[in-house]
Design a protein around this motif. Structure first.
Motif, PDB file in Angstrom:
ATOM      1  N   MET A   1     -11.415  -9.486  38.198  1.00 50.97           N
ATOM      2  CA  MET A   1     -10.816  -9.561  39.800  1.00 50.97           C
ATOM      3  C   MET A   1     -10.507 -11.429  39.826  1.00 50.97           C
ATOM      4  O   MET A   1     -11.029 -12.281  38.709  1.00 50.97           O
ATOM      5  CB  MET A   1     -12.441 -10.079  40.218  1.00 50.97           C
ATOM      6  N   SER A   2      -9.939 -11.769  39.969  1.00 45.13           N
ATOM      7  CA  SER A   2      -8.703 -13.383  40.128  1.00 45.13           C
ATOM      8  C   SER A   2     -10.597 -14.114  40.834  1.00 45.13           C
ATOM      9  O   SER A   2     -11.380 -13.709  41.672  1.00 45.13           O
ATOM     10  CB  SER A   2      -7.860 -13.380  40.361  1.00 45.13           C
ATOM     11  N   ALA A   3      -9.900 -15.112  40.784  1.00 44.97           N
ATOM     12  CA  ALA A   3     -10.994 -16.320  41.048  1.00 44.97           C
ATOM     13  C   ALA A   3     -10.626 -16.795  42.678  1.00 44.97           C
ATOM     14  O   ALA A   3      -9.561 -16.375  42.823  1.00 44.97           O
ATOM     15  CB  ALA A   3     -10.290 -17.353  40.562  1.00 44.97           C
ATOM     16  N   ASN A   4     -11.804 -16.784  43.398  1.00 41.33           N
ATOM     17  CA  ASN A   4     -11.721 -17.036  45.210  1.00 41.33           C
ATOM     18  C   ASN A   4     -10.490 -18.759  45.403  1.00 41.33           C
ATOM     19  O   ASN A   4     -10.926 -19.219  44.263  1.00 41.33           O
ATOM     20  CB  ASN A   4     -13.303 -17.071  45.411  1.00 41.33           C
TER      21      ASN A   4
END
Ligand code: HAM
Length: 433
Positions: A1-4
């Motif tokens: 998952m990519s960073a927020n």
């Protein structure tokens, strides 16, 4: 998952009860201001920086320290700073007024606006980098009657959205182009003589913006300022009679206002009347609205000299005073269905009710199932939404021209006729509309 990706400090998402409260305050203001003949004006968010440097004042905190500059992607380094996000609405309203030629042809104009403003301040409770204002600007009216109407409009609006007694409205007069220069000269002489005892900010302001020194919150500066020449003593006859007449009119109209001879405001365009409304319980950022007269601004920005005045309300701060809970929850009903056929019928009836229900004066939320759920799940959803009633469109009932009205609190059900008259009558009764 990519960073927020997170929002920038001082820039917030506003949703839920706070968003509802903000929207409600804006809608109520629109309603209130229109009764005084104000019309909406929608102003650009991006403006030439020069508009505020000239209008608000190049040495004010807003322009000197708090601007957000904008690049159009082709901007050269030496042009960065030509465009900015608006820090306030008055200078833009004046620019628009002149652009439309009102100063030449039709000077009396009343405008209101609402929307985001941007100031690069240190965020804290009630102070954001993007915040919202509701503003009103009245052009072409020079008499104190205009000041009284504007202040009365603000005060009655605030009282209509918050129970009375929680606001303090303070006002003062800053004099005019005739009497103020002499006062500023006297004040400068006094400040220069006391220079060493003043704080660093005040020392700098002796040359750049001496009136602002009067507003310093620093206790040691305040002690010295008690001996400073009084602005009041320098008012010319016209300023004095303008202010007296304003106070008299406010009294007659029963508008509560206190004279505060230390009130100066942080924007340079003001002449004569200035005012500020503070509210209890907000801590340091307790100004919910502020404004004043700016008789020289239209001319300063290139128009025909035109008297003008107005105010702006900080919507987030006002919402903190009114409290998010002040938004009454809207009644809700759910139209549940038991098959594909009755689902379509439910959708049609939902549209009919959405059309008919506003006629009874209260907005009612009408929900249908959008998730293809079974009846049990639909009833659970209706319960979770807080619906007072669910209309269950069962196949048998619909074929008999009926519908089940389920009271969600009591869990009781009854068959009623599926017609607009019968539905409206029952809902009105049951929802207490
Ligand atoms: P202002 O005093 O700079 O005046 O701002 C008006 C109101 O906007 C303040 O009283 C406050 O409630 C709110 N406000 C200001 N800065 C912030 C912030 N960083 N965060 C949250 N709320 C804030 C003006 O803007 C003038 N244009 C008013 C005016 C209109 N004068 C004549 N016409």
């Amino acid at each position: 998952m990519s960073a927020n990706v997170e929002s920038e400090r001082g820039f917030r998402d506003i949703l839920g009860a706070e968003a509802e409260s903000l929207e409600r305050l804006v809608a109520a203001a629109r309603n209130h201001f229109e009764r005084y003949g104000y019309r909406p004006i929608i102003l650009p968010v991006v403006e030439p920086t020069d508009l505020f440097a000239r209008g608000v004042g190049a040495t004010t905190d807003i322009v000197e320290k708090e601007m957000f500059f904008v690049s159009d992607g082709h901007t050269h380094a030496d042009q960065l700073g030509d465009l900015c996000l608006r820090p306030e609405g008055t200078a833009s309203a004046v620019r628009a007024y002149i652009d439309q030629g009102f100063d030449k042809s039709d000077p009396l104009q009343k405008f209101y606006y609402s929307g985001p403003m941007f100031r690069n301040e240190r965020p804290q409770k009630g102070r954001y980098r993007q915040f919202h204002q509701i503003g009103a600007e009245l052009f072409g009216a020079a008499l104190p009657a205009a000041d009284a109407e504007v202040i009365a409009m603000l005060r009655t609006y605030l009282e209509s959205v918050v129970s009375a007694g929680r606001f303090t409205l303070r006002l003062n007069s800053l004099g005019c182009a005739v009497c103020r220069p002499e006062y500023v000269r006297r004040l400068k002489t006094f400040l220069a003589a006391n220079r060493d005892a003043l704080c660093e900010d005040c020392r700098r302001r002796i040359e750049t913006n001496p009136l602002r020194v009067l507003d310093c919150k620093n206790e040691s500066c305040r002690a010295i300022l008690r001996e400073a020449p009084h602005l009041t003593d320098s008012w010319c006859e016209a300023c004095k009679s303008h202010f007296d007449s304003l106070l008299q009119r406010l009294k007659t109209r029963k508008v509560d206002a206190e004279w505060d001879q230390w009130l100066v405001r942080g924007l340079d365009y003001y002449t004569r009347t200035v005012f500020e409304v503070t509210a209890e319980g907000l801590g340091a950022q307790n100004a919910v609205a502020a404004g004043g007269r700016y008789d020289g601004l239209v001319e300063l920005l290139g128009g025909v000299p035109t008297p003008a005045l107005g105010f702006a309300i900080g919507v987030e701060r006002l919402a903190l005073v009114t409290g998010a809970n002040s938004v009454a929850p809207r009644p809700k009903i759910f139209l549940a269905s038991t098959s594909e056929t009755t689902r379509t019928t439910a959708e049609q009836w939902a549209d009919t009710l959405r059309r008919e229900l506003p006629a009874v004066g209260t907005s009612v939320e009408v929900w249908t199932d959008l998730g293809g759920q079974g009846l049990k799940r639909q009833l659970q959803q209706a319960g979770k939404l807080g619906c007072a009633f669910t209309l269950i469109l069962g196949d048998r009932e619909v074929s008999e021209g009926k519908v089940i009205l389920r009271d969600m609190k009591k869990s009781t059900q009854e068959d009623i006729e599926l017609s607009i008259e019968s539905l409206m009558r029952r809902l009105r009764e049951r929802l207490g509309l």
